[in-house]
Design a protein around this motif. Structure first.
Motif, PDB file in Angstrom:
ATOM      1  N   SER A 229      60.697  70.875  74.310  1.00 10.14           N
ATOM      2  CA  SER A 229      61.526  69.691  74.096  1.00 10.14           C
ATOM      3  C   SER A 229      62.496  69.455  75.252  1.00 10.14           C
ATOM      4  O   SER A 229      62.899  68.342  75.505  1.00 10.14           O
ATOM      5  CB  SER A 229      62.293  69.823  72.788  1.00 10.14           C
TER       6      SER A 229
ATOM      7  N   LEU B 130      56.597  60.391  77.558  1.00  7.86           N
ATOM      8  CA  LEU B 130      55.441  61.056  76.965  1.00  7.86           C
ATOM      9  C   LEU B 130      54.577  60.067  76.189  1.00  7.86           C
ATOM     10  O   LEU B 130      53.348  60.131  76.236  1.00  7.86           O
ATOM     11  CB  LEU B 130      55.888  62.199  76.061  1.00  7.86           C
TER      12      LEU B 130
ATOM     13  N   ARG C 173      60.910  61.110  75.473  1.00  7.16           N
ATOM     14  CA  ARG C 173      59.958  60.665  74.444  1.00  7.16           C
ATOM     15  C   ARG C 173      59.226  59.406  74.885  1.00  7.16           C
ATOM     16  O   ARG C 173      58.017  59.275  74.692  1.00  7.16           O
ATOM     17  CB  ARG C 173      60.684  60.408  73.118  1.00  7.16           C
TER      18      ARG C 173
ATOM     19  N   PRO D  63      59.449  68.938  79.264  1.00  4.05           N
ATOM     20  CA  PRO D  63      58.006  68.708  79.197  1.00  4.05           C
ATOM     21  C   PRO D  63      57.398  68.521  80.581  1.00  4.05           C
ATOM     22  O   PRO D  63      56.222  68.792  80.780  1.00  4.05           O
ATOM     23  CB  PRO D  63      57.874  67.448  78.345  1.00  4.05           C
TER      24      PRO D  63
ATOM     25  N   ALA E  71      54.722  67.835  74.636  1.00  3.26           N
ATOM     26  CA  ALA E  71      55.625  67.169  73.692  1.00  3.26           C
ATOM     27  C   ALA E  71      55.962  68.083  72.520  1.00  3.26           C
ATOM     28  O   ALA E  71      57.082  68.059  72.009  1.00  3.26           O
ATOM     29  CB  ALA E  71      54.984  65.888  73.184  1.00  3.26           C
TER      30      ALA E  71
END
Length: 87
Positions: A70, A41, A38, A73, A66
């Motif tokens: 999951s 990204l 996360r 990516p 994204a």
């Protein structure tokens, strides 16, 4: 005393919860990996469009990666870069 086969002893002596600390460690490691993805990204989304273009991807590619993949990516972004390079 009854005698049993060697394989029967292992089943009878198995603990009710096989390695709960190992399961917790795996869960925490997976959570850490997901957080790192996360973060990466988010960092890509903060780049300017010209920098993303230099990388061979677009902002929409990052958003799509994204949203849909999951677990990986990076693979989605690599596929998007490959598609754009063929144009």
């Amino acid at each position: 005393m009854a005698h049993s086969l060697f394989s029967e002893r292992l089943v009878a002596a198995a603990p009710a919860f096989p390695r709960p600390l190992l399961a917790l460690r795996r869960y925490l490691a997976q959570a850490q990996v997901a957080r790192a993805r996360r973060y990466a990204l988010r960092a890509l989304l903060e780049l300017e469009d010209c920098r993303l273009n230099d990388l061979g991807i677009s902002r929409n590619d990052v958003l799509e990666a994204a949203r849909t993949s999951s677990r990986s990516p990076g693979l989605a972004l690599s596929a998007a870069r490959a598609r754009r390079s063929r144009r």
